[in-house]
Scaffold this motif. Structure first.
Motif, PDB file in Angstrom:
ATOM      1  N   ASP A  34       5.710   0.931   9.413  1.00 52.84           N
ATOM      2  CA  ASP A  34       4.690   1.847   8.917  1.00 52.84           C
ATOM      3  C   ASP A  34       5.326   3.217   8.718  1.00 52.84           C
ATOM      4  OD1 ASP A  34       2.543   3.468   8.391  1.00 52.84           O
ATOM      5  OD2 ASP A  34       1.326   2.776  10.070  1.00 52.84           O
ATOM      6  N   GLN A  35       5.587   3.572   7.458  1.00 52.30           N
ATOM      7  CA  GLN A  35       6.267   4.836   7.170  1.00 52.30           C
ATOM      8  C   GLN A  35       5.395   6.051   7.490  1.00 52.30           C
ATOM      9  OE1 GLN A  35       7.395   4.471   3.032  1.00 52.30           O
ATOM     10  NE2 GLN A  35       9.218   3.249   3.529  1.00 52.30           N
ATOM     11  N   GLN A  36       4.101   5.847   7.507  1.00 51.14           N
ATOM     12  CA  GLN A  36       3.206   6.970   7.782  1.00 51.14           C
ATOM     13  C   GLN A  36       3.137   7.280   9.273  1.00 51.14           C
ATOM     14  OE1 GLN A  36      -0.521   7.051   5.583  1.00 51.14           O
ATOM     15  NE2 GLN A  36      -1.611   7.685   7.435  1.00 51.14           N
ATOM     16  N   GLU A  37       3.076   6.242  10.098  1.00 53.79           N
ATOM     17  CA  GLU A  37       2.951   6.434  11.543  1.00 53.79           C
ATOM     18  C   GLU A  37       4.278   6.269  12.279  1.00 53.79           C
ATOM     19  OE1 GLU A  37       0.333   7.482  13.108  1.00 53.79           O
ATOM     20  OE2 GLU A  37      -0.966   7.476  11.339  1.00 53.79           O
ATOM     21  N   ASN A  38       5.347   5.933  11.533  1.00 51.69           N
ATOM     22  CA  ASN A  38       6.690   5.764  12.130  1.00 51.69           C
ATOM     23  C   ASN A  38       6.675   4.743  13.276  1.00 51.69           C
ATOM     24  OD1 ASN A  38       7.945   7.730  10.443  1.00 51.69           O
ATOM     25  ND2 ASN A  38       7.126   9.357  11.764  1.00 51.69           N
TER      26      ASN A  38
ATOM     27  N   GLN B 253       0.824  -1.221   0.000  1.00 55.04           N
ATOM     28  CA  GLN B 253       0.000   0.000   0.000  1.00 55.04           C
ATOM     29  C   GLN B 253       0.856   1.268   0.000  1.00 55.04           C
ATOM     30  OE1 GLN B 253      -2.906  -1.455  -0.878  1.00 55.04           O
ATOM     31  NE2 GLN B 253      -4.141  -0.303   0.614  1.00 55.04           N
ATOM     32  N   GLN B 254       2.073   1.164  -0.551  1.00 58.40           N
ATOM     33  CA  GLN B 254       3.002   2.305  -0.585  1.00 58.40           C
ATOM     34  C   GLN B 254       3.224   2.910   0.810  1.00 58.40           C
ATOM     35  OE1 GLN B 254       4.670   3.338  -3.364  1.00 58.40           O
ATOM     36  NE2 GLN B 254       3.739   1.557  -4.354  1.00 58.40           N
ATOM     37  N   ARG B 255       3.123   2.048   1.809  1.00 58.89           N
ATOM     38  CA  ARG B 255       3.196   2.556   3.187  1.00 58.89           C
ATOM     39  C   ARG B 255       3.960   1.620   4.117  1.00 58.89           C
ATOM     40  NH1 ARG B 255      -2.129   3.942   6.962  1.00 58.89           N
ATOM     41  NH2 ARG B 255      -1.054   3.984   8.978  1.00 58.89           N
ATOM     42  N   TYR B 256       3.702   0.322   3.996  1.00 60.03           N
ATOM     43  CA  TYR B 256       4.282  -0.638   4.935  1.00 60.03           C
ATOM     44  C   TYR B 256       5.525  -1.292   4.321  1.00 60.03           C
ATOM     45  CZ  TYR B 256      -0.321  -0.059   7.053  1.00 60.03           C
ATOM     46  OH  TYR B 256      -1.456   0.456   7.612  1.00 60.03           O
ATOM     47  N   GLU B 257       6.673  -1.021   4.889  1.00 55.76           N
ATOM     48  CA  GLU B 257       7.937  -1.567   4.395  1.00 55.76           C
ATOM     49  C   GLU B 257       8.232  -2.902   5.090  1.00 55.76           C
ATOM     50  OE1 GLU B 257      12.718  -0.458   4.343  1.00 55.76           O
ATOM     51  OE2 GLU B 257      11.245   0.976   5.139  1.00 55.76           O
TER      52      GLU B 257
ATOM     53  N   ASP C  97      -5.653  -1.931  10.734  1.00 55.89           N
ATOM     54  CA  ASP C  97      -6.264  -1.809   9.408  1.00 55.89           C
ATOM     55  C   ASP C  97      -6.561  -3.199   8.846  1.00 55.89           C
ATOM     56  OD1 ASP C  97      -7.309  -0.612   7.200  1.00 55.89           O
ATOM     57  OD2 ASP C  97      -5.438   0.279   6.482  1.00 55.89           O
TER      58      ASP C  97
END
Length: 430
Positions: A31-35, A9-13, A77
């Protein structure tokens, strides 16, 4: 999923794989969005896919979404992933940092009886929350690999976490439906082999896990007699008779004879010796506020006055026989009267406002005893400081000698008052 970048999802590495079995993967990701680190569970619709897997996967997501407990992974999620030749479902949940009991056992760690009891109490309190839901939530797969132990602090065994709700079920889902048989052999009670699961089924898993901690062996590797696990001879140390009896009832194959609730299991663990433990029914306090407070005042004033007069009289005797005895006893009586009155009022109100009706006698007893100790000791310390200040302000006396005299009398009185208040508080709670 972007295979080139290793992102979902272009978010979870994706960082590493935590586990894998037919059609399912568990991944550790960032999670790159929530660090923050998260756990991703993936269910793939491939050749190994079975509809029962989808049912359990969706139920796990629904259950986690409805739960809120500090020792259970947080739901974050749930979404679909379209792949070129298949489809996946992804469940994102909070990452619990620590090490599983299974890994500790494989490394050869030996848990003491004190540590085992700490761990079991924490685990039972998590299950108490789950079983207290409406409808009750049954984990169905309690075992060492699903229990995470956080970093220990001091004498504490550390935070205990229950993870992997992939086998979870509610009692409501069993009614009128075909139930999928899940669980782990050795940790699963007999009724689960027939597709039935009740709260006491999780208690069997707790008991079997405790046996694994006590012996360092998988319960299935231990001998059985009439389906009962024979564990005493394999224990790392001779367990207390109370713990043996408790484990015997926790892993009783007959559901009717097994401890039936987390509260019963917690209370039974508090008793060193019991045969067939039957928890007393919870009784609400039948008395009004003034009666509760009145009983607390009478109980505390009686104990405080007697202990104050006795010990202060004893101290007074050491200073000046006969006269010192009378003066010390009089001072102790007055101080005990005052402290007992204040403490009694406070304990009565705490009991009425915080524990009415009485549903957890053990917690009430602990809270009341601690409050009594702190309250009376604090008041005694303040009175002692006031006495020292009065000595300082007086003229015509030797302040140093008088202060030493006041401290000689006052410090033991404060300590004794705190101990007496603790005993009095526990007596009132009982």
């Amino acid at each position: 999923m972007d295979n080139a970048s290793g992102l979902i999802q272009q978010r979870y590495e994706i960082q590493r794989q935590l586990g894998k079995n037919a059609g399912r993967q568990t991944l550790l990701a960032y999670d790159q969005q929530e660090n923050q680190q998260v756990v991703i569970k993936l269910l793939t619709f491939d050749l190994d896919f079975e509809w029962d897997d989808l049912k359990l996967f969706e139920r796990e997501a629904e259950t986690l979404k409805a739960l809120s407990h500090p020792n259970i992974p947080r739901y974050l999620d749930f979404f679909e992933i379209d792949l070129p030749d298949s489809k996946q479902l992804a469940l994102i949940q909070g990452y619990v940092e620590g090490q599983s009991l299974d890994s500790y056992l494989k490394s050869g760690r030996i848990f003491t009886e004190f540590e085992i009891k700490q761990l079991v109490k924490s685990l039972l309190n998590i299950l108490k929350y789950l079983h207290g839901r409406k409808p009750p939530v049954i984990h169905r797969d309690i075992k060492p690999s699903n229990i995470i132990l956080g970093d220990r602090t001091g004498n504490s065994i550390g935070e205990v976490y229950l993870v992997d709700f992939g086998s979870v079920q509610t009692l409501a889902t069993q009614e009128g439906r075909t139930v999928t048989v899940v669980g782990t052999y050795g940790y699963m009670p007999p009724e689960q082999f027939g597709g039935r699961a009740v709260p006491a089924s999780d208690l069997y898993g707790v008991g079997a896990t405790t046996i694994a901690l006590l012996t360092g062996k998988h319960p299935a590797d231990l001998p059985q007699q009439d389906l009962r696990i024979q564990f005493e001879h394999a224990a790392h140390f001779p367990p207390m008779a109370g713990l043996v009896k408790w484990l015997t009832q926790m892993t009783e194959p007959d559901l009717k004879l097994r401890l039936s609730s987390t509260q019963a299991a917690l209370e039974a663990l508090e008793y060193a010796e019991f045969n067939t433990y039957k928890p007393a029914p919870v009784q609400p306090l039948p008395t009004p506020t003034f009666t509760i407070v009145g009983v607390a005042i009478a109980q505390n004033m009686g104990t405080s006055c007697l202990s104050g007069a006795f010990f202060c009289g004893l101290i007074g005797t050491s200073v000046f026989p006969v006269l010192g005895t009378l003066v010390g006893a009089g001072i102790g009586l007055a101080v005990g009267l005052t402290l007992g009155l204040v403490n009694g009022i406070f304990l009565g109100l705490v009991t009425r406002l915080g524990f009415y009706p009485l549903t957890d006698a053990r917690l009430h007893r602990q809270v009341v005893a601690n409050i009594s100790t702190v309250l009376v000791s604090s008041i005694g310390a303040v009175l002692l400081l006031i006495a020292l200040a009065i000595v300082e302000s007086e003229n015509g006396i030797d302040p140093v000698r008088t202060k030493l005299f006041v401290l000689f009398l006052g410090v033991p009185i404060v300590v004794i008052a705190g101990l007496a208040a603790r005993l009095s508080g526990r007596s009132f709670a009982q």
